[in-house]
Design an enzyme around this catalytic site. Structure first.
Site, short mmCIF file in Angstrom:
data_model
loop_
_atom_site.label_atom_id
_atom_site.label_comp_id
_atom_site.label_asym_id
_atom_site.label_seq_id
_atom_site.Cartn_x
_atom_site.Cartn_y
_atom_site.Cartn_z
N HIS A 37 18.82 -34.66 -15.15
CA HIS A 37 18.28 -35.28 -13.93
C HIS A 37 16.78 -35.05 -13.78
O HIS A 37 16.25 -35.09 -12.68
CB HIS A 37 19.04 -34.76 -12.71
CG HIS A 37 20.50 -35.11 -12.77
ND1 HIS A 37 20.98 -36.37 -12.53
CD2 HIS A 37 21.58 -34.36 -13.10
CE1 HIS A 37 22.29 -36.40 -12.69
NE2 HIS A 37 22.68 -35.18 -13.04
N ARG B 110 4.26 0.72 -6.15
CA ARG B 110 4.27 -0.15 -4.98
C ARG B 110 3.29 -1.32 -5.14
O ARG B 110 3.38 -2.29 -4.40
CB ARG B 110 3.91 0.67 -3.73
CG ARG B 110 4.93 1.74 -3.41
CD ARG B 110 4.47 2.61 -2.27
NE ARG B 110 4.42 1.91 -1.01
CZ ARG B 110 5.46 1.72 -0.21
NH1 ARG B 110 6.64 2.17 -0.55
NH2 ARG B 110 5.31 1.09 0.93
N ASN C 88 -0.94 1.15 6.02
CA ASN C 88 -0.12 0.21 5.27
C ASN C 88 0.46 -0.78 6.28
O ASN C 88 1.06 -0.36 7.27
CB ASN C 88 1.01 0.98 4.56
CG ASN C 88 2.03 0.05 3.91
OD1 ASN C 88 1.72 -1.09 3.58
ND2 ASN C 88 3.24 0.54 3.73
N GLY C 89 0.26 -2.07 6.04
CA GLY C 89 0.78 -3.07 6.98
C GLY C 89 -0.29 -4.11 7.27
O GLY C 89 -1.28 -4.23 6.54
N LYS D 242 6.05 -3.43 -5.41
CA LYS D 242 7.46 -3.08 -5.49
C LYS D 242 8.19 -3.46 -4.21
O LYS D 242 9.27 -4.03 -4.24
CB LYS D 242 7.61 -1.57 -5.75
CG LYS D 242 9.05 -1.08 -5.82
CD LYS D 242 9.73 -1.58 -7.06
CE LYS D 242 11.19 -1.16 -7.16
NZ LYS D 242 11.92 -1.98 -8.13
N GLU E 46 18.02 -15.04 -12.34
CA GLU E 46 17.50 -13.69 -12.45
C GLU E 46 16.76 -13.50 -13.78
O GLU E 46 15.71 -12.87 -13.84
CB GLU E 46 18.64 -12.67 -12.29
CG GLU E 46 18.26 -11.21 -12.48
CD GLU E 46 17.21 -10.70 -11.51
OE1 GLU E 46 16.82 -11.43 -10.58
OE2 GLU E 46 16.74 -9.57 -11.72
N LYS F 7 12.85 -12.43 -14.03
CA LYS F 7 12.47 -11.20 -14.76
C LYS F 7 11.39 -11.52 -15.77
O LYS F 7 10.39 -10.83 -15.88
CB LYS F 7 13.73 -10.67 -15.44
CG LYS F 7 13.82 -9.20 -15.63
CD LYS F 7 14.40 -8.43 -14.47
CE LYS F 7 13.68 -8.67 -13.18
NZ LYS F 7 14.29 -8.17 -12.01
N GLU G 9 7.92 -12.50 -14.16
CA GLU G 9 7.18 -11.48 -13.43
C GLU G 9 6.53 -10.45 -14.34
O GLU G 9 5.46 -9.94 -14.02
CB GLU G 9 8.02 -10.82 -12.32
CG GLU G 9 9.05 -9.81 -12.73
CD GLU G 9 9.73 -9.13 -11.52
OE1 GLU G 9 10.93 -8.90 -11.60
OE2 GLU G 9 9.04 -8.83 -10.52
N TRP H 209 -3.18 -2.53 -1.55
CA TRP H 209 -2.82 -3.85 -2.09
C TRP H 209 -3.45 -4.84 -1.14
O TRP H 209 -3.01 -4.99 0.00
CB TRP H 209 -1.30 -3.96 -2.12
CG TRP H 209 -0.78 -5.14 -2.86
CD1 TRP H 209 -0.55 -5.24 -4.20
CD2 TRP H 209 -0.36 -6.40 -2.31
NE1 TRP H 209 -0.04 -6.47 -4.51
CE2 TRP H 209 0.10 -7.21 -3.37
CE3 TRP H 209 -0.33 -6.93 -1.01
CZ2 TRP H 209 0.57 -8.50 -3.18
CZ3 TRP H 209 0.15 -8.22 -0.83
CH2 TRP H 209 0.59 -8.99 -1.91
N CYS I 117 0.82 -1.21 0.00
CA CYS I 117 0.00 0.00 0.00
C CYS I 117 0.86 1.26 0.00
O CYS I 117 2.00 1.25 0.47
CB CYS I 117 -0.88 0.03 1.24
SG CYS I 117 -1.82 -1.46 1.48
O1 M6R Z 1 13.26 -4.19 -2.01
P1 M6R Z 1 13.93 -5.54 -2.05
O2 M6R Z 1 15.17 -5.53 -2.88
O3 M6R Z 1 14.16 -6.14 -0.70
O4 M6R Z 1 12.89 -6.47 -2.81
C1 M6R Z 1 13.13 -7.84 -2.94
C2 M6R Z 1 12.22 -8.47 -3.97
O5 M6R Z 1 10.89 -8.27 -3.62
C3 M6R Z 1 12.46 -7.88 -5.37
O6 M6R Z 1 13.78 -8.02 -5.78
C4 M6R Z 1 11.54 -8.56 -6.40
O7 M6R Z 1 11.90 -9.90 -6.55
C5 M6R Z 1 11.60 -7.81 -7.73
N1 M6R Z 1 10.29 -7.40 -8.12
C6 M6R Z 1 12.13 -8.61 -8.83
O8 M6R Z 1 12.21 -7.85 -10.00
#
Ligand code: M6R
Length: 592
Positions: A490, A27, A100-101, A587, A467, A471, A474, A74, A2
């Site tokens: 395997h 966010r 938020n929380g 985010k 990674e 990417k 997501e 959110w 949020c």
């Molecule tokens: O703010 P942070 O780096 O701690 O966030 C960690 C993950 O949530 C963040 O890297 C997430 O996996 C990204 N959206 C990936 O692109």
């Protein structure tokens, strides 16, 4: 998660709040709302969906005032809906709250309040804050906030207004970020700097259990005993432009393209800046092992670093997902250096892992992008990535700058300072890769039909395959998995069939033959291969090559990841997806 913004000042609050909410969109959210202090009390507009839907509502039913709070939600408790959107009002409409929380004891509090005849209208945990505050209200809003928050368990950043206090917003936080911004034209609360950067670069970072009382002319801080406290006003050096798209169609593409610059900036902080002092003060001889812990892409940066630490330092390095580390009763002690990696510095699992490590006596070092964030403040040592604000949910430039700092730690700890010269060449080599953007774009456009895409690599190439796969999934919503090349036989190879795409990263020269033979194995089962490599390889109708500049193998992830980022970006762009705000994602993941 949020987003919160609040404003008290001389100007109309609604456009300022809506604009601030737009800047917090990254966010992640599924509904939004605003409450302003109008002529006859609170005027509220709440709407499920995107901010454009809220704006439409505001056009048809305008609200106005000079003070107000806004929120992007959110959903955690209760579906995304108009009713569940914030702000929440208590039943007598005296108190309005954005939150938020997660209020962990909300069920218990709600039951108690319902037994007293209070009617709840939403399914959220947050409404309990507004109802409880009204129940405790004794004519003094500060007292009420202290009493209310003392009854809450869980995490919160709160913006609170009261009908009897038409000039005041109260903000308070625990385990979720909140800042206070000050300007000539009024004062602000916000979840993050970009929300208010257009109005001010002077901010206070709130600490847990601190309360800010904000009017248009004043900001005063208190502790939970209602004693005034003094805080340091900080100046943000990020430019307003850095939080704008600057002509790019998406923040993600802009942030990919910014990588050479922000990596140079980060390298500069190691040569002469504050980071140098922090790194120089750490003596690796004080430790028996390194543990890197983080989430998502930051974890993947940790996996890359394991190969670098172990190869350069001949030193044991473990990498743990923070969500696992926090509950596994990890074997760390005062001879362990625990490195926390986090762009936001507010990821709930990484915060918990940090506290667990500290409780066990480990020394904690964080690599963080957001100054003043919880992780930055609570770790023993903090070094900052100079990535600037990262808005796209999919991290790119923050990841790359995290790698720069992890490499630097390994170089420093191993005494291989001569590698710094090679490290400094990375930004120019990334620039060279940008010359092939058209090819990557064309290749990606032809990949939008895949249901599943695999990424393989060996050694450090495997780390970056993780990674690349994250990417892609997501932002493009295409299923993807990353495997170590040697693992294919395997189990995984049974998934390979006619026209499966296997992105193959091949930058470890000594393993080139091995990974090439993995590529041949999948090709002979019908797969197509996108070969990302700095070694020469014959192209065929089944194997397409993206050739990378030469670099020391240990730094090669910084080059291959650029191709993987661009590939994912263009697949998603060609699918017409909401790249900067992928579905269901936030985010910074500030709840568990
Ligand atoms: O703010 P942070 O780096 O701690 O966030 C960690 C993950 O949530 C963040 O890297 C997430 O996996 C990204 N959206 C990936 O692109």
């Amino acid at each position: 998660m949020c987003g919160i913004i609040g404003y008290a000042g001389d100007e109309c609050a609604v456009p300022i709040i809506v604009d601030g909410l737009k800047r917090l969109e990254y966010r992640g959210y599924d509904s939004a709302g605003i409450a302003v202090f109008g002529k006859d009390g609170f005027e509220v507009a709440k709407q499920k969906g995107r901010l454009s839907a809220l704006e439409k509502k505001l056009e048809s039913t305008p609200i106005s005032g000079f003070m107000g709070i806004g929120h992007t939600r959110w959903a955690t408790h209760g579906e995304p809906s108009d009713i569940n959107s914030h702000p929440h009002l208590g039943s007598t409409s005296k108190i309005a709250v954005v939150h938020n929380g997660i209020i962990e004891n909300y069920k218990h509090l709600k039951e108690r309040l319902e037994q007293r005849g209070i009617k709840f209208v939403s399914q959220t945990d947050s409404e309990v804050v507004a109802q409880l505050a009204e129940r405790y209200y004794d004519g003094d809003l500060l007292n009420t906030v202290i009493k209310t928050t003392n009854a809450l368990e869980g995490s919160y950043a709160l913006g609170i207004m009261c009908l009897d206090d038409p000039d005041t917003i109260i903000a308070v936080k625990k385990d979720n970020p909140l800042i206070v911004g000050v300007s000539e034209a009024g004062n602000f609360i916000a979840s993050d700097v970009p929300a208010i950067l257009e109005h001010t670069n002077k901010v206070y970072y709130m600490d847990d259990k601190e309360i800010a009382v904000i009017t248009k002319n004043s900001v005063q801080f208190y502790n939970m005993d209602k004693e005034p406290i003094t805080k340091q006003l900080e100046t943000i050096t990020w430019s307003v432009d850095s939080a704008e798209k600057g002509g790019y169609p998406h923040f993600m593409l802009k942030e990919i393209m910014e990588q050479p610059k922000v990596m140079r900036d980060t390298i500069q902080t190691i040569i002469a800046g504050e980071n140098k002092k922090v790194i120089d003060a750490i003596n690796i001889k004080d430790f028996d092992k390194i543990v890197v812990t983080a989430c998502g892409s930051a974890y993947n940066a940790g996996v890359v670093s394991k190969y670098v630490f172990e190869r350069l330092c001949r030193f044991s390095c473990e990498v743990e997902l923070a969500s696992e580390f926090r509950y596994k009763d990890a074997i760390v002690d005062k001879r362990t250096l625990v490195i926390l990696v986090s762009q936001s510095g507010e990821t709930a699992d990484t915060i918990a892992a940090m506290r667990e490590a500290k409780n066990k006596g480990a020394t904690t070092l964080s690599i963080v992008n957001v100054i003043g964030s919880t992780i930055a403040k609570e770790t023993d040592h903090t070094i900052y990535t100079a990535a600037g604000p990262e808005i796209a949910v999919a991290t790119t430039k923050a990841f790359s700058t995290q790698l720069v700092l992890l490499y630097t730690l390994a170089i420093k700890f191993s005494g291989s300072e001569s590698l710094m010269d090679e490290l400094k060449t990375i930004p120019d080599k990334i620039q060279e890769i940008f010359e092939h953007v058209d090819y990557i774009q064309k290749y990606a456009a032809a990949c939008i039909g895949y249901k599943s895409i695999f990424f393989i690599g060996r050694n450090i190439d495997y780390a970056i395959a993780l990674e690349g796969s994250l990417k892609l999934k997501e932002i493009s919503y295409i299923h993807s998995e990353a495997y170590a090349g040697g693992e294919l036989k395997h189990g995984t190879i049974s998934l390979v069939e006619e026209n499966t795409l296997v992105v193959t990263i091949a930058c470890c020269e000594r393993l080139h033959g091995k990974i090439l033979s993995n590529a041949e194995q999948v090709i002979s089962r019908g797969a197509k291969v996108l070969f990302v490599s700095n070694c020469k390889t014959e192209e065929t109708d089944k194997l397409s090559l993206i050739k990378l500049p030469q670099i020391n193998e240990l730094f090669s992830p910084s080059l291959s990841v650029i191709v993987l980022q661009l590939f994912s970006y263009y697949v998603a762009a060609n699918k017409g997806l909401d790249i900067d705000k992928p579905r269901n994602l936030a985010k910074s993941v500030t709840v568990e």
